[in-house]
Design an enzyme around this catalytic site. Sequence first.
Site, PDB file in Angstrom:
ATOM      1  N   GLU A  17      -3.539  14.110  -0.338  1.00 32.11           N
ATOM      2  CA  GLU A  17      -2.452  14.780  -1.059  1.00 32.11           C
ATOM      3  C   GLU A  17      -2.869  14.911  -2.531  1.00 32.11           C
ATOM      4  O   GLU A  17      -3.229  13.915  -3.166  1.00 32.11           O
ATOM      5  CB  GLU A  17      -1.157  13.968  -0.939  1.00 32.11           C
ATOM      6  CG  GLU A  17      -0.614  13.948   0.488  1.00 32.11           C
ATOM      7  CD  GLU A  17       0.589  13.019   0.683  1.00 32.11           C
ATOM      8  OE1 GLU A  17       1.385  13.287   1.590  1.00 32.11           O
ATOM      9  OE2 GLU A  17       0.731  12.038  -0.057  1.00 32.11           O
TER      10      GLU A  17
ATOM     11  N   ASN B 223       4.557  10.046   3.205  1.00 31.67           N
ATOM     12  CA  ASN B 223       5.372   8.827   3.194  1.00 31.67           C
ATOM     13  C   ASN B 223       6.857   9.137   3.101  1.00 31.67           C
ATOM     14  O   ASN B 223       7.692   8.350   3.522  1.00 31.67           O
ATOM     15  CB  ASN B 223       4.947   7.889   2.068  1.00 31.67           C
ATOM     16  CG  ASN B 223       3.647   7.163   2.408  1.00 31.67           C
ATOM     17  OD1 ASN B 223       3.245   7.115   3.568  1.00 31.67           O
ATOM     18  ND2 ASN B 223       2.984   6.629   1.402  1.00 31.67           N
TER      19      ASN B 223
ATOM     20  N   SER C 182       0.182   5.124  -4.072  1.00 28.71           N
ATOM     21  CA  SER C 182       1.039   5.550  -2.961  1.00 28.71           C
ATOM     22  C   SER C 182       2.477   5.698  -3.407  1.00 28.71           C
ATOM     23  O   SER C 182       3.247   6.430  -2.790  1.00 28.71           O
ATOM     24  CB  SER C 182       1.031   4.499  -1.847  1.00 28.71           C
ATOM     25  OG  SER C 182      -0.248   4.279  -1.370  1.00 28.71           O
TER      26      SER C 182
ATOM     27  N   HIS D 233      -4.230  11.268  -3.315  1.00 25.85           N
ATOM     28  CA  HIS D 233      -3.726  10.230  -2.416  1.00 25.85           C
ATOM     29  C   HIS D 233      -4.459  10.294  -1.075  1.00 25.85           C
ATOM     30  O   HIS D 233      -4.178  11.161  -0.249  1.00 25.85           O
ATOM     31  CB  HIS D 233      -2.213  10.378  -2.223  1.00 25.85           C
ATOM     32  CG  HIS D 233      -1.603   9.278  -1.417  1.00 25.85           C
ATOM     33  ND1 HIS D 233      -0.670   9.489  -0.436  1.00 25.85           N
ATOM     34  CD2 HIS D 233      -1.820   7.937  -1.436  1.00 25.85           C
ATOM     35  CE1 HIS D 233      -0.336   8.327   0.110  1.00 25.85           C
ATOM     36  NE2 HIS D 233      -1.021   7.372  -0.485  1.00 25.85           N
TER      37      HIS D 233
HETATM   38  N1  NAD Z   1      -4.208   0.252   1.626  1.00 29.96           N
HETATM   39  C1  NAD Z   1      -3.700   1.440   1.938  1.00 29.96           C
HETATM   40  O1  NAD Z   1      -3.413   1.741   3.087  1.00 29.96           O
HETATM   41  C2  NAD Z   1      -3.498   2.467   0.840  1.00 29.96           C
HETATM   42  C3  NAD Z   1      -3.363   3.827   1.206  1.00 29.96           C
HETATM   43  C4  NAD Z   1      -3.230   4.789   0.194  1.00 29.96           C
HETATM   44  C5  NAD Z   1      -3.189   4.390  -1.124  1.00 29.96           C
HETATM   45  N2  NAD Z   1      -3.297   3.067  -1.460  1.00 29.96           N
HETATM   46  C6  NAD Z   1      -3.299   2.710  -2.899  1.00 29.96           C
HETATM   47  O2  NAD Z   1      -4.641   2.456  -3.284  1.00 29.96           O
HETATM   48  C7  NAD Z   1      -4.665   1.474  -4.307  1.00 29.96           C
HETATM   49  C8  NAD Z   1      -5.555   0.318  -3.886  1.00 29.96           C
HETATM   50  O3  NAD Z   1      -5.085  -0.220  -2.669  1.00 29.96           O
HETATM   51  P1  NAD Z   1      -6.009  -1.134  -1.734  1.00 29.96           P
HETATM   52  O4  NAD Z   1      -5.252  -1.309  -0.479  1.00 29.96           O
HETATM   53  O5  NAD Z   1      -7.383  -0.594  -1.695  1.00 29.96           O
HETATM   54  O6  NAD Z   1      -6.001  -2.508  -2.570  1.00 29.96           O
HETATM   55  P2  NAD Z   1      -7.018  -3.732  -2.492  1.00 29.96           P
HETATM   56  O7  NAD Z   1      -6.239  -4.909  -2.934  1.00 29.96           O
HETATM   57  O8  NAD Z   1      -7.735  -3.757  -1.194  1.00 29.96           O
HETATM   58  O9  NAD Z   1      -8.100  -3.384  -3.635  1.00 29.96           O
HETATM   59  C9  NAD Z   1      -7.795  -3.308  -4.992  1.00 29.96           C
HETATM   60  C10 NAD Z   1      -9.055  -3.632  -5.778  1.00 29.96           C
HETATM   61  O10 NAD Z   1      -8.843  -3.327  -7.153  1.00 29.96           O
HETATM   62  C11 NAD Z   1      -9.434  -4.339  -7.949  1.00 29.96           C
HETATM   63  N3  NAD Z   1      -8.781  -4.322  -9.254  1.00 29.96           N
HETATM   64  C12 NAD Z   1      -7.561  -4.772  -9.596  1.00 29.96           C
HETATM   65  N4  NAD Z   1      -7.312  -4.514 -10.890  1.00 29.96           N
HETATM   66  C13 NAD Z   1      -8.403  -3.875 -11.383  1.00 29.96           C
HETATM   67  C14 NAD Z   1      -8.735  -3.326 -12.657  1.00 29.96           C
HETATM   68  N5  NAD Z   1      -7.908  -3.404 -13.684  1.00 29.96           N
HETATM   69  N6  NAD Z   1      -9.941  -2.718 -12.785  1.00 29.96           N
HETATM   70  C15 NAD Z   1     -10.804  -2.646 -11.759  1.00 29.96           C
HETATM   71  N7  NAD Z   1     -10.533  -3.155 -10.527  1.00 29.96           N
HETATM   72  C16 NAD Z   1      -9.346  -3.746 -10.355  1.00 29.96           C
HETATM   73  C17 NAD Z   1      -9.237  -5.616  -7.154  1.00 29.96           C
HETATM   74  O11 NAD Z   1     -10.162  -6.611  -7.533  1.00 29.96           O
HETATM   75  C18 NAD Z   1      -9.464  -5.112  -5.714  1.00 29.96           C
HETATM   76  O12 NAD Z   1     -10.815  -5.223  -5.333  1.00 29.96           O
HETATM   77  C19 NAD Z   1      -3.214   1.106  -4.596  1.00 29.96           C
HETATM   78  O13 NAD Z   1      -2.743   1.909  -5.658  1.00 29.96           O
HETATM   79  C20 NAD Z   1      -2.520   1.486  -3.285  1.00 29.96           C
HETATM   80  O14 NAD Z   1      -1.162   1.780  -3.477  1.00 29.96           O
HETATM   81  C21 NAD Z   1      -3.460   2.102  -0.504  1.00 29.96           C
END
Ligand code: NAD
Length: 369
Positions: A150, A188, A117, A138
């Site tokens: 995106e 964003n 993000s 994204h």
């Molecule tokens: N939550 C949102 O609303 C949202 C929206 C758009 C984008 N994002 C982006 O998506 C990504 C994930 O966000 P999320 O909210 O799903 O996070 P989350 O914490 O729910 O999930 C992340 C997962 O990644 C795993 N992980 C961490 N390091 C790892 C690695 N090296 N290899 C494999 N797995 C690994 C963790 O164990 C966890 O299960 C981030 O980059 C975030 O910025 C989040």
Amino acid sequence: MTTIAVIGLGTMGLGIAQAYATAGLAVLATDAVPKARETALDRLRASLALRVRSGKLAQADLETLLSRIAVVDGPEAMGRADLAIEAVVERIEIKRALFAALEAVLPPDAVLASNTSSLSVGAMAEGLARPERLLGLHFFNPAPVMKLVELVAHPGTGAAALERARRLTEAAGKTVIPCPDRPGFIVNRCARPFYGEALALLEEGRGAAEIDAAMLAAGYALGPFGLIDLVGADINLAATESLAAAMQGHPRYHVFEALRRQVASGDLGRKTGRGFLYPETPDPAPDDAIALRIEATLVNEAGWLLAEGGTMPDGIDTALRLGLNFPRGPFQILAAQGREQVLDRLERLAAQAPVHLRGRYQPAPMLAR
Ligand SMILES: NC(=O)c1ccc[n+]([C@@H]2O[C@H](COP(=O)([O-])OP(=O)(O)OC[C@H]3O[C@@H](n4cnc5c(N)ncnc54)[C@H](O)[C@@H]3O)[C@@H](O)[C@H]2O)c1
């Protein structure tokens, strides 16, 4: 058989896996944490079971969908993927290491995508053997529901990678909008004035209830404070601070004290039971000038993004309608209100701006006389 790899099975990764599997594609999924791998299919089954119970999904379709997703031990088992999407923690060194591991096993034309993000996709490409196949995809939360994706190109992303990522993601039912590798991408970033200008009005003594009421009357499903209360003031502050830092503290991304104070108070919104407005509701006595002012700043921010290249007016409009459920995009606002009106409002705001907001209302090149 086209195969999608998804790395990181948290909130976003699991939803992304579901989106492609629903479209009939094979998905290989993994996570660094064993428990996350072991529970992934059960978590998905539990959330889909709600849809079965409400009659929106047949039990047989649930089973078919789950059968398309194979959980594997790690990136080394993803060698047949055509497109690999990471949704791991938001830390660039972790994402870089993951892409390096994927590069070692994937075919040379496989596409690498980040769901980041807030990180620069170009910075993530540094050190890759084939940076031209890295891009951003994204997704928005919840990924199976939200239509918008995106598609982020860094300066070195190749056309073939963009085309494949677009085709496969459109096949998953998404509306894919190209956008440049700029902080906040489209949604964003272009959303900032929706909150920021509302906070400027609050600072001037207007009430959160009347500001939200004005936006509801103008057709928005939620007002700025209703939206902050829904997502959480802490999340909004983090996004605002991240963009302000990436934009060198430009006053268009000013971090208002009222937002900091709200977070410090612990009243973060619905999740804590109290927010800027929640549990109150918008006051039903709108003032048209409020919505026109907030919309003028939305138009201006979109104009500044447009001037940076890599995106189109239609794309920005679609992104804001789908990503934020806005009733119209900034260029539709511009067409309806006219350049002179928007410019006139910005000039009046500039003339009255307090010291900390000087420069905030400078018109984008497309508006300038
Ligand atoms: N939550 C949102 O609303 C949202 C929206 C758009 C984008 N994002 C982006 O998506 C990504 C994930 O966000 P999320 O909210 O799903 O996070 P989350 O914490 O729910 O999930 C992340 C997962 O990644 C795993 N992980 C961490 N390091 C790892 C690695 N090296 N290899 C494999 N797995 C690994 C963790 O164990 C966890 O299960 C981030 O980059 C975030 O910025 C989040």
